[in-house]
Scaffold this motif. Structure first.
Motif, PDB file in Angstrom:
ATOM      1  N   LEU A   9      -8.989  34.321 -43.582  1.00  0.00           N
ATOM      2  CA  LEU A   9      -9.190  34.177 -42.145  1.00  0.00           C
ATOM      3  C   LEU A   9      -9.365  32.704 -41.758  1.00  0.00           C
ATOM      4  O   LEU A   9      -8.859  32.261 -40.717  1.00  0.00           O
ATOM      5  CB  LEU A   9     -10.403  34.993 -41.694  1.00  0.00           C
ATOM      6  CG  LEU A   9     -10.210  36.517 -41.724  1.00  0.00           C
ATOM      7  CD1 LEU A   9     -11.550  37.231 -41.574  1.00  0.00           C
ATOM      8  CD2 LEU A   9      -9.250  36.956 -40.610  1.00  0.00           C
ATOM      9  N   CYS A  10     -10.057  31.962 -42.593  1.00  0.00           N
ATOM     10  CA  CYS A  10     -10.253  30.536 -42.310  1.00  0.00           C
ATOM     11  C   CYS A  10      -8.938  29.767 -42.409  1.00  0.00           C
ATOM     12  O   CYS A  10      -8.727  28.787 -41.685  1.00  0.00           O
ATOM     13  CB  CYS A  10     -11.293  29.943 -43.259  1.00  0.00           C
ATOM     14  SG  CYS A  10     -12.996  30.424 -42.872  1.00  0.00           S
ATOM     15  N   THR A  12      -6.184  30.781 -41.407  1.00  0.00           N
ATOM     16  CA  THR A  12      -5.408  31.030 -40.191  1.00  0.00           C
ATOM     17  C   THR A  12      -5.886  30.165 -39.032  1.00  0.00           C
ATOM     18  O   THR A  12      -5.312  30.224 -37.942  1.00  0.00           O
ATOM     19  CB  THR A  12      -5.498  32.510 -39.778  1.00  0.00           C
ATOM     20  OG1 THR A  12      -6.848  32.814 -39.384  1.00  0.00           O
ATOM     21  CG2 THR A  12      -5.067  33.425 -40.905  1.00  0.00           C
ATOM     22  N   GLN A  27      -9.362  29.958 -38.126  1.00  0.00           N
ATOM     23  CA  GLN A  27     -10.684  30.356 -37.653  1.00  0.00           C
ATOM     24  C   GLN A  27     -11.767  29.579 -38.394  1.00  0.00           C
ATOM     25  O   GLN A  27     -11.609  29.235 -39.570  1.00  0.00           O
ATOM     26  CB  GLN A  27     -10.913  31.851 -37.871  1.00  0.00           C
ATOM     27  CG  GLN A  27     -10.250  32.747 -36.855  1.00  0.00           C
ATOM     28  CD  GLN A  27     -10.782  34.179 -36.933  1.00  0.00           C
ATOM     29  OE1 GLN A  27     -10.098  35.056 -37.431  1.00  0.00           O
ATOM     30  NE2 GLN A  27     -11.969  34.401 -36.430  1.00  0.00           N
ATOM     31  N   SER A  28     -12.858  29.317 -37.714  1.00  0.00           N
ATOM     32  CA  SER A  28     -14.025  28.759 -38.384  1.00  0.00           C
ATOM     33  C   SER A  28     -14.864  29.912 -38.916  1.00  0.00           C
ATOM     34  O   SER A  28     -14.777  31.040 -38.403  1.00  0.00           O
ATOM     35  CB  SER A  28     -14.859  27.927 -37.410  1.00  0.00           C
ATOM     36  OG  SER A  28     -15.388  28.752 -36.383  1.00  0.00           O
ATOM     37  N   GLN A  34     -14.281  41.949 -38.698  1.00  0.00           N
ATOM     38  CA  GLN A  34     -13.031  41.346 -39.152  1.00  0.00           C
ATOM     39  C   GLN A  34     -12.946  41.327 -40.672  1.00  0.00           C
ATOM     40  O   GLN A  34     -11.920  41.655 -41.264  1.00  0.00           O
ATOM     41  CB  GLN A  34     -12.918  39.905 -38.638  1.00  0.00           C
ATOM     42  CG  GLN A  34     -12.401  39.740 -37.241  1.00  0.00           C
ATOM     43  CD  GLN A  34     -12.288  38.280 -36.875  1.00  0.00           C
ATOM     44  OE1 GLN A  34     -13.288  37.591 -36.676  1.00  0.00           O
ATOM     45  NE2 GLN A  34     -11.067  37.789 -36.806  1.00  0.00           N
ATOM     46  N   SER A  46     -16.988  31.811 -36.412  1.00  0.00           N
ATOM     47  CA  SER A  46     -16.294  32.656 -35.434  1.00  0.00           C
ATOM     48  C   SER A  46     -15.828  33.985 -36.021  1.00  0.00           C
ATOM     49  O   SER A  46     -15.357  34.858 -35.296  1.00  0.00           O
ATOM     50  CB  SER A  46     -15.085  31.914 -34.861  1.00  0.00           C
ATOM     51  OG  SER A  46     -14.049  31.810 -35.829  1.00  0.00           O
ATOM     52  N   ILE A  47     -15.965  34.142 -37.332  1.00  0.00           N
ATOM     53  CA  ILE A  47     -15.505  35.363 -37.996  1.00  0.00           C
ATOM     54  C   ILE A  47     -16.586  36.438 -37.890  1.00  0.00           C
ATOM     55  O   ILE A  47     -17.760  36.190 -38.176  1.00  0.00           O
ATOM     56  CB  ILE A  47     -15.185  35.089 -39.479  1.00  0.00           C
ATOM     57  CG1 ILE A  47     -14.029  34.085 -39.592  1.00  0.00           C
ATOM     58  CG2 ILE A  47     -14.826  36.382 -40.214  1.00  0.00           C
ATOM     59  CD1 ILE A  47     -13.768  33.624 -41.015  1.00  0.00           C
TER      60      ILE A  47
END
Length: 226
Positions: A22-23, A25, A27-28, A36, A31-32
């Motif tokens: 996810l990071c 992509t 995202q920080s 998710q 923020s996850i």
């Protein structure tokens, strides 16, 4: 290890990988959401709590267990300061470092992105990790005759400067690696030339830092005011 313990460990690593994916992509970590992560892993949200108390605990564990292992391997492999061959010692160390970044891009991307990120727990864990890595380098420098004239305090400052400089290269190197691996239309010869130029420049920066330290005197006074 029992099959149940193995499965639990695999699920734990799946949570780590979900965060890293996810990071990558954009995202920080802060923020996850928990949902998710569980969706990425393929488990229900309640299953998360069998492994971690909250997202902050997941972030700390990722730093300590995964990034910690990576930095431990790096510390053991680097040749700067070790009583080994003096032939191209700095150049070989910089090359080793950047190639390790290429081998594990998700870990290094996470480290540099979250070092000053929004999660306090992750920031503190990374700070502790980097501090220990710098201390390891300082201890290595103490083994080399070129740095025995510098006191322990200054060797620590030198190692911190070195670590911060090394980490400043990571994003630029990852961009070259990512382009090389994922852009089918890119000129691979051009990318290789850029990587070789970056290796050259990074090596010279490190040489300037460590060769300069050879002439440093710990008796030198540092005055902040006149």
């Amino acid at each position: 290890m029992s099959s149940r313990e193995q499965k639990k460990l695999q699920t734990r690593h799946a949570f780590f990988n979900a965060v890293l994916d996810l990071c990558m992509t954009g995202q920080s970590f802060s923020s996850i959401s928990l949902r998710q992560v569980t969706r990425e892993v393929g488990v229900v949200p309640t299953a998360f709590y069998r492994h971690f108390d909250d997202m902050e605990a997941l972030g700390r564990a990722l730093v300590v267990e995964e990034l910690g292992g990576t930095l431990a391997i790096l510390s053991d492999s680097l040749q700067i300061g070790r009583k080994r061959s003096f032939d191209r010692q700095i150049a070989k160390s910089i090359q080793l470092f950047l190639y390790m970044v290429s081998d594990q891009p998700y870990y290094w991307q996470f480290l540099v992105s979250e070092r000053y990120g929004g999660s306090e727990a992750v920031r503190k864990a990374i700070h502790e990790l980097v501090k220990n890595h710098a201390q390891s380098l300082a201890e290595d420098l103490a083994l080399q005759p070129a740095f025995t004239h510098i006191n322990a305090y200054d060797r620590r400052l030198l190692s911190e400067a070195g670590v911060n400089m090394f980490f400043s290269w990571i994003i630029d190197w990852l961009e070259l690696t990512y382009t090389e691996d994922h852009d089918d239309e890119i000129d691979l010869n051009e990318i290789e030339e850029k990587k070789q130029l970056m290796l050259h420049n990074c090596t010279r920066q490190a040489q300037m830092l460590f060769y300069g330290a050879y002439n440093w005197k710990s008796t030198e006074e540092t005055r902040l005011q006149d």
